[in-house]
Design a protein around this motif. Structure first.
Motif, PDB file in Angstrom:
ATOM      1  N   MET A 176      44.961  33.658  44.782  1.00 21.01           N
ATOM      2  CA  MET A 176      43.887  34.407  44.701  1.00 21.01           C
ATOM      3  C   MET A 176      44.087  34.683  43.114  1.00 21.01           C
ATOM      4  SD  MET A 176      41.149  34.961  46.216  1.00 21.01           S
ATOM      5  CE  MET A 176      40.057  36.102  46.766  1.00 21.01           C
ATOM      6  N   GLU A 177      45.190  35.217  42.702  1.00 17.80           N
ATOM      7  CA  GLU A 177      45.252  35.448  41.194  1.00 17.80           C
ATOM      8  C   GLU A 177      44.613  34.555  40.150  1.00 17.80           C
ATOM      9  OE1 GLU A 177      48.819  36.879  38.033  1.00 17.80           O
ATOM     10  OE2 GLU A 177      49.336  36.440  40.007  1.00 17.80           O
ATOM     11  N   ALA A 178      45.086  33.392  40.468  1.00 15.87           N
ATOM     12  CA  ALA A 178      44.635  32.292  39.449  1.00 15.87           C
ATOM     13  C   ALA A 178      43.061  32.278  39.557  1.00 15.87           C
ATOM     14  CB  ALA A 178      45.314  31.053  40.034  1.00 15.87           C
ATOM     15  N   PHE A 179      42.378  32.338  40.642  1.00 15.76           N
ATOM     16  CA  PHE A 179      41.143  32.254  40.801  1.00 15.76           C
ATOM     17  C   PHE A 179      40.435  33.428  39.865  1.00 15.76           C
ATOM     18  CE2 PHE A 179      37.298  33.551  43.153  1.00 15.76           C
ATOM     19  CZ  PHE A 179      36.339  32.315  42.726  1.00 15.76           C
ATOM     20  N   LEU A 180      40.759  34.624  40.605  1.00 12.91           N
ATOM     21  CA  LEU A 180      40.299  35.992  39.704  1.00 12.91           C
ATOM     22  C   LEU A 180      40.333  36.008  38.411  1.00 12.91           C
ATOM     23  CD1 LEU A 180      41.180  38.429  42.990  1.00 12.91           C
ATOM     24  CD2 LEU A 180      38.801  37.223  42.059  1.00 12.91           C
ATOM     25  N   LEU A 181      41.578  35.700  37.992  1.00 16.02           N
ATOM     26  CA  LEU A 181      41.806  35.703  36.421  1.00 16.02           C
ATOM     27  C   LEU A 181      41.037  34.732  35.703  1.00 16.02           C
ATOM     28  CD1 LEU A 181      43.572  37.246  34.408  1.00 16.02           C
ATOM     29  CD2 LEU A 181      45.475  35.700  34.733  1.00 16.02           C
ATOM     30  N   SER A 182      40.886  33.448  36.243  1.00 16.01           N
ATOM     31  CA  SER A 182      40.495  32.469  35.652  1.00 16.01           C
ATOM     32  C   SER A 182      38.773  32.679  35.421  1.00 16.01           C
ATOM     33  CB  SER A 182      40.404  30.983  36.449  1.00 16.01           C
ATOM     34  OG  SER A 182      41.812  30.851  36.255  1.00 16.01           O
ATOM     35  N   THR A 183      38.442  33.245  36.551  1.00 11.82           N
ATOM     36  CA  THR A 183      36.683  33.838  36.734  1.00 11.82           C
ATOM     37  C   THR A 183      36.463  34.792  35.495  1.00 11.82           C
ATOM     38  OG1 THR A 183      36.731  33.241  39.042  1.00 11.82           O
ATOM     39  CG2 THR A 183      35.050  34.888  37.988  1.00 11.82           C
ATOM     40  N   GLY A 184      37.296  35.917  35.576  1.00 12.29           N
ATOM     41  CA  GLY A 184      37.046  36.917  34.563  1.00 12.29           C
ATOM     42  C   GLY A 184      37.334  36.566  32.999  1.00 12.29           C
ATOM     43  N   ILE A 185      38.443  35.941  32.841  1.00 14.39           N
ATOM     44  CA  ILE A 185      38.695  35.311  31.431  1.00 14.39           C
ATOM     45  C   ILE A 185      37.542  34.615  30.698  1.00 14.39           C
ATOM     46  CG2 ILE A 185      40.264  33.857  30.259  1.00 14.39           C
ATOM     47  CD1 ILE A 185      42.653  35.117  31.456  1.00 14.39           C
ATOM     48  N   GLY A 222      46.454  20.698  31.433  1.00 15.74           N
ATOM     49  CA  GLY A 222      47.141  21.969  31.284  1.00 15.74           C
ATOM     50  C   GLY A 222      48.427  21.620  32.207  1.00 15.74           C
ATOM     51  N   SER A 223      48.035  21.079  33.432  1.00 18.68           N
ATOM     52  CA  SER A 223      49.062  21.087  34.499  1.00 18.68           C
ATOM     53  C   SER A 223      49.959  19.984  34.065  1.00 18.68           C
ATOM     54  CB  SER A 223      48.322  20.831  35.714  1.00 18.68           C
ATOM     55  OG  SER A 223      49.224  20.690  36.779  1.00 18.68           O
ATOM     56  N   TRP A 224      49.452  18.855  33.543  1.00 19.13           N
ATOM     57  CA  TRP A 224      50.444  17.784  33.046  1.00 19.13           C
ATOM     58  C   TRP A 224      51.315  18.267  31.904  1.00 19.13           C
ATOM     59  CZ3 TRP A 224      50.357  15.169  28.352  1.00 19.13           C
ATOM     60  CH2 TRP A 224      51.122  14.093  28.232  1.00 19.13           C
ATOM     61  N   ILE A 254      39.713  25.467  26.052  1.00 18.57           N
ATOM     62  CA  ILE A 254      41.144  25.511  25.631  1.00 18.57           C
ATOM     63  C   ILE A 254      41.692  26.573  26.619  1.00 18.57           C
ATOM     64  CG2 ILE A 254      42.504  26.524  23.804  1.00 18.57           C
ATOM     65  CD1 ILE A 254      41.151  23.715  23.312  1.00 18.57           C
ATOM     66  N   ALA A 255      41.105  27.627  27.045  1.00 13.56           N
ATOM     67  CA  ALA A 255      41.486  28.687  27.933  1.00 13.56           C
ATOM     68  C   ALA A 255      41.752  28.123  29.506  1.00 13.56           C
ATOM     69  CB  ALA A 255      40.488  29.943  28.202  1.00 13.56           C
ATOM     70  N   THR A 256      41.146  26.970  29.927  1.00 15.50           N
ATOM     71  CA  THR A 256      41.146  26.346  31.304  1.00 15.50           C
ATOM     72  C   THR A 256      42.529  25.566  30.979  1.00 15.50           C
ATOM     73  OG1 THR A 256      38.840  26.439  31.487  1.00 15.50           O
ATOM     74  CG2 THR A 256      40.207  24.701  32.591  1.00 15.50           C
ATOM     75  N   VAL A 257      42.579  24.845  29.886  1.00 13.13           N
ATOM     76  CA  VAL A 257      43.987  24.162  29.732  1.00 13.13           C
ATOM     77  C   VAL A 257      45.216  25.217  29.922  1.00 13.13           C
ATOM     78  CG1 VAL A 257      45.428  22.842  28.174  1.00 13.13           C
ATOM     79  CG2 VAL A 257      42.902  22.261  28.313  1.00 13.13           C
ATOM     80  N   ALA A 258      45.040  26.251  29.162  1.00 10.96           N
ATOM     81  CA  ALA A 258      46.168  27.298  29.273  1.00 10.96           C
ATOM     82  C   ALA A 258      46.260  27.993  30.859  1.00 10.96           C
ATOM     83  CB  ALA A 258      45.976  28.482  28.419  1.00 10.96           C
ATOM     84  N   LEU A 259      45.205  28.126  31.373  1.00  8.17           N
ATOM     85  CA  LEU A 259      45.351  28.678  32.842  1.00  8.17           C
ATOM     86  C   LEU A 259      45.770  27.529  33.870  1.00  8.17           C
ATOM     87  CD1 LEU A 259      42.144  30.609  32.617  1.00  8.17           C
ATOM     88  CD2 LEU A 259      44.386  31.512  32.931  1.00  8.17           C
ATOM     89  N   GLY A 260      45.411  26.224  33.460  1.00  9.72           N
ATOM     90  CA  GLY A 260      45.780  25.066  34.237  1.00  9.72           C
ATOM     91  C   GLY A 260      47.483  24.914  34.155  1.00  9.72           C
ATOM     92  N   ALA A 261      47.965  25.353  33.090  1.00 10.50           N
ATOM     93  CA  ALA A 261      49.307  25.117  32.760  1.00 10.50           C
ATOM     94  C   ALA A 261      49.985  26.235  33.516  1.00 10.50           C
ATOM     95  CB  ALA A 261      49.662  25.049  31.249  1.00 10.50           C
ATOM     96  N   TYR A 288      49.111  28.419  36.000  1.00 12.03           N
ATOM     97  CA  TYR A 288      48.853  28.920  37.514  1.00 12.03           C
ATOM     98  C   TYR A 288      48.594  27.608  38.363  1.00 12.03           C
ATOM     99  CZ  TYR A 288      47.983  33.420  35.744  1.00 12.03           C
ATOM    100  OH  TYR A 288      48.272  34.722  35.127  1.00 12.03           O
ATOM    101  N   GLU A 289      48.997  27.826  39.692  1.00 13.71           N
ATOM    102  CA  GLU A 289      48.634  26.802  40.551  1.00 13.71           C
ATOM    103  C   GLU A 289      47.940  27.581  41.894  1.00 13.71           C
ATOM    104  OE1 GLU A 289      50.122  23.917  41.202  1.00 13.71           O
ATOM    105  OE2 GLU A 289      50.746  23.664  38.994  1.00 13.71           O
ATOM    106  N   PRO A 290      47.371  26.952  42.501  1.00 11.81           N
ATOM    107  CA  PRO A 290      46.947  25.554  42.675  1.00 11.81           C
ATOM    108  C   PRO A 290      45.871  25.370  41.471  1.00 11.81           C
ATOM    109  CG  PRO A 290      45.925  26.707  44.556  1.00 11.81           C
ATOM    110  CD  PRO A 290      46.540  27.591  43.760  1.00 11.81           C
ATOM    111  N   LEU A 291      45.642  24.180  41.258  1.00 10.91           N
ATOM    112  CA  LEU A 291      44.876  23.790  39.995  1.00 10.91           C
ATOM    113  C   LEU A 291      43.169  24.022  40.465  1.00 10.91           C
ATOM    114  CD1 LEU A 291      44.390  22.518  37.358  1.00 10.91           C
ATOM    115  CD2 LEU A 291      44.540  20.597  38.145  1.00 10.91           C
TER     116      LEU A 291
END
Length: 187
Positions: free
Chosen positions: A1-10, A56-58, A121-128, A130-133
């Motif tokens: 849930m943290e990844a989702f909320l942080l990604s949304t806000g950022i 980012g994950s790769w 670019i933020a999505t690449v960093a967040l994908g690197a 946080y899980e799950p993608l």
């Protein structure tokens, strides 16, 4: 849930005053058909951010956590500085003519405008980081929609009332805090 909320806000904060938000305004003014524009933005964002998150994950898997901690920390701090530079819609980013319909025109223009953009670019960093993608992509996509859908429907009235400079400063502070936290976590 943290990844989702942080990604949304950022992404919602980073998108304020961004060139893709300006593109949303231009598309709404030109076509005056909000729903195909909204669906085009959603389609372009899902595709673009899924690819960015996967990259980012790769990169995280290839570089390893120690190297990525430094890359992510410095990237977030660089994003903080980039947030303070206002975007504008350049002539080269002009909206293509409507020869393929509003949905396809929006999807294509938005996908291209998002390439190398702050939110990508933020999505690449967040994908690197946080899980799950899928939570990252869903969050960044929701953030884009929260920032762009109202502009499509209410356009100019919103952009005149929202203090874009204050939003950029807030987003820069969040990126700076994330960068410092990532770098500090390895100590």
């Amino acid at each position: 849930m943290e990844a989702f909320l942080l990604s949304t806000g950022i992404v919602a904060l980073a998108e304020m005053g961004d060139k893709t938000q300006l593109l949303s305004l231009v598309l709404a003014a030109r076509f005056k058909k909000p729903w195909p524009i909204i669906w085009g933005i959603l389609a372009a964002t899902l595709l673009n951010h899924a690819l960015a998150g996967a990259v980012g994950s790769w990169v995280m898997a290839a570089a390893g956590p120690d190297v990525m901690r430094w890359v992510l920390g410095v990237s977030f701090i660089a994003m903080a500085g980039w947030m303070l530079i206002p975007d504008k819609l350049d002539d080269e980013d002009a909206v293509p003519k409507r020869q393929f319909g509003v949905f396809f025109t929006t999807t294509w223009a938005f996908f291209l405008a998002e390439m190398g953009d702050k939110t990508q670019i933020a999505t690449v960093a967040l994908g690197a980081q946080y899980e799950p993608l899928v939570a990252v992509v869903a969050g960044t996509t929701l953030g884009m929609m929260l920032a762009n859908a109202p502009v499509v429907f209410f356009g100019d009235a919103i952009t005149r009332r929202v203090p874009i400079k204050a939003v950029h400063v807030a987003a820069a502070l969040i990126f700076l805090a994330l960068g410092v936290a990532v770098l500090w976590s390895g100590s």
